[in-house]
Design a protein around this motif. Structure first.
Motif: not given
Lengths: 334, 305
Positions: A25-28, A49, A53
């Motif tokens: 889960t995460g904005p990326a 990247a 992350i």
């Protein structure tokens, strides 16, 4: 005793599922396979990247959710068992308030600028000092009631000093800072934070898990427990110090996350036949599951600035608390 | 001819309240008309500013012997670009009790100055002017003209604007179309989006504002993850860590950001530079424009270590 056998494995499975959920889960927006690949093998088909992350941002966050939830749930169960008071929670013995004060003082004396670890370490020092004062006030012969009163006194003194330090500071972000310490957050912690927390939370958890037999004996009353060979003073020291290690470390890296330590033991208690010794391990797992779940929800609604974790746990916790009060009243009436 | 001189009885603050009914250009025209009229009223000689942005404009425009006091923030290098030149001034906290004995003939406050203080001073007959906030270069020019008008130092105002324009022109990028992207990142994981002063500064320095392109309005939350996933060509740190220590600044210390910054060039802007909408933001524009030459050179290896 029914249902006890499946409880721990079931909770462990939930925790593992939520741990995976937290990692993904995460904005990326990282895909399942890609994310796990990046995490485990350090390789990603898409971008380098992604590795950064997964390993530097999401891994520490998931680990901290696990550790901090476990610390809060277990120490809540142990304290409620020892104090034989359903309202006991880790914050009660001054750990959270002391941790906050230590961290805030470190920031405003400039100590926190020395190394990244200076801040959590001084938070920890604050937690230990607060607990030492509480233990000193309780004295050798003080019982649970004295411990609670001393905890309340130290908590309010620490809270007042924290507010004083923040209002004297010329830091333009003082309000944000207060919010962090009051409501807690796991956003953007690093592996360094997770490592430090693990170093202190794990011994704390181990010590607390060992108090099961004493807590069972205490249900018979202090005198009966003493006659069974339980050293009450030692139990109190172990529980208070274990909580100081576990929750002090948690507070110093993530602020005060409320209600978890209070609510989780209550949720689990009916499932273990109301036996405080058997409550410990399931509360550890339940606390981890609750904090991991709350931290996932926080990120799902995080478009316009992340909701603070403590807000969510309190929103879930407060109505449950009311329900407890109502239930207790009904039991008294009937 | 004293009718042109705004007096304490007719504060401009009430004009801004009325501006809701009148289109803004009416007020702009009125302001120009007032400025164009020959005014022989005596310039204020006992000026007090109780706002850190007004402080700096007063420092730039007024003769220091005409200034009674500035706000205490004028002496804080974290807040004011001109803090180094504040020792000549008396600094006050800005409460009505401190302002009154100074017998000021002009008090300048900010939009966010305590409304109670402003109202009290006004009721006690002080001439008080409110400096509006702006977040673009035109607004900055207008504010310079406005303060210069209050101080009756129009010539200094024109010189200041001419200097600003010349310095902006000097750093304007030669080519258009392929501007690099930049992102201004603050403590607490805030990024400067559309409509911020930082946005105007970035564009003046020849960058596209990545935060604005990602849909952030004003100063908005940008999770570190999104920055790592989609880094700009230049990372601009809006707070210097050596001065600002806090747990909310942990995003700027985070190892993931450090790793990205090994690859992406970065600039630390002194916090005070973007704090106020004064012509001094041109220093930020120059700093960022100078960093354009570093873009592309250090990004040779596009993979992370």
């Amino acid at each position: 005793m029914t249902g006890h056998r499946w409880l721990n494995p079931a909770l462990a499975a939930v925790v593992i599922a939520l741990l995976l959920g937290s990692l993904l889960t995460g904005p990326a927006g990282v895909g399942l396979v890609e994310g796990l690949n990046a995490l485990l093998f350090g390789s990603s088909a898409e971008r380098e990247a992604t590795v950064l992350i997964m390993r530097e941002i999401r891994l520490p966050r998931a680990l901290l959710g696990l550790l901090i939830g476990a610390a809060l749930g277990l120490s809540g169960a142990a304290l409620q068992g020892y104090l034989r008071n359903p309202l006991a929670e880790p914050g009660l013995i001054g750990v959270s308030a002391g941790g906050t004060l230590g961290a805030v003082l470190a920031i405003h004396t400039g100590l926190a600028g020395l190394t990244v670890l200076a801040l959590p370490l001084s938070g920890l020092l604050g937690a230990f000092l607060a607990v030492a004062v509480v233990m000193g006030l309780t004295g050798l012969r003080g019982g649970p009631l004295t411990l609670i009163l001393a905890g309340v006194a130290v908590t309010s003194v620490c809270g007042a000093l924290t507010a004083l330090a923040l209002s004297l500071s010329r830091n333009p972000y003082a309000t944000t800072e207060i919010l962090f310490w009051m409501l807690g957050s796991l956003a953007d912690r690093s592996l360094l934070h997770a490592g430090l927390a693990a170093l202190l939370i794990l011994p704390g958890l181990a010590v607390l898990l060992g108090t099961g037999r004493a807590l069972e004996a205490l249900t018979l009353g202090e005198e009966a427990a003493a006659s069974l060979g339980i050293d009450l003073e030692r139990v109190r020291r172990v529980i208070v110090l274990g909580t100081a290690f576990a929750v002090g470390a948690a507070t110093s890296v993530a602020g005060t996350i409320g209600f978890v330590g209070l609510v989780v033991p209550h949720l689990i208690r009916p499932l273990v036949g109301h036996r405080p010794g058997r409550l410990l391990l399931p509360s550890l797992l339940g606390g981890a599951a609750l904090v991991l779940a709350a931290d996932i929800v926080v990120r799902l609604f995080g478009d316009s600035g992340e909701l603070k974790l403590g807000v969510l746990t309190s929103i879930i916790g407060a109505p449950f608390f009311l329900y407890l009060v109502l239930k207790a009243r009904k039991e008294l009436v009937t | 001819m004293t009718r042109h001189r705004p007096t304490g009885a007719r504060p401009s603050g009430s004009a801004s309240k009325r501006s809701g009914r009148w289109p803004p250009w009416v007020w702009a025209l009125l302001a120009v008309a007032v400025e164009a009229c020959p005014v022989h009223a005596a310039p204020p000689e006992r000026v007090v500013s109780i706002n850190v942005c007004a402080d700096q404009l007063v420092q730039l425009l007024a003769r220091s012997e005409d200034v009674q006091a500035l706000s205490f923030l004028a002496g804080d290098p974290q807040m004011s670009v001109l803090a180094g030149q504040s020792s000549a001034y008396r600094l006050i906290r800005g409460q009505a009790e401190e302002v009154l004995p100074l017998d000021a003939d002009l008090v300048i406050a900010g939009v966010y100055s305590t409304p109670a203080t402003v109202a009290l001073l006004r009721r006690l007959g002080q001439r008080i002017e409110i400096l509006p906030m702006t977040s673009d270069l035109d607004g900055i020019r207008a504010n310079v003209r406005r303060v210069a008008g209050w101080l009756r130092r129009e010539a200094s105002g024109r010189a200041l604007i001419a200097d600003l324009d010349a310095r902006l022109l000097a750093v304007r990028p030669a080519t258009h179309g392929h501007e690099p992207t930049a992102l201004v990142y603050y403590v607490n994981s805030l990024a400067a989006g559309r409509g911020t002063l930082a946005d105007a500064v970035l564009r003046a320095a020849g960058y596209r504002n990545l935060a604005a392109e990602e849909g952030i309005d004003g100063e908005g939350y940008l999770p570190l993850e999104r920055l790592v996933a989609n880094p700009p060509d230049l990372i601009v740190l809006g707070n210097g860590l050596q001065h600002y220590r806090s747990i909310t600044a942990d995003n700027l210390r985070h190892p993931a950001l450090r790793r990205v910054m090994q690859r992406v060039p970065s600039v630390v802007l002194p916090q005070a530079l973007l704090m106020c909408d004064t012509p001094l933001v041109v220093e930020a524009v120059e700093l960022l424009a100078a960093a354009r030459s570093r873009i592309g050179r250090s990004t040779v290896s596009s993979t992370l270590p």
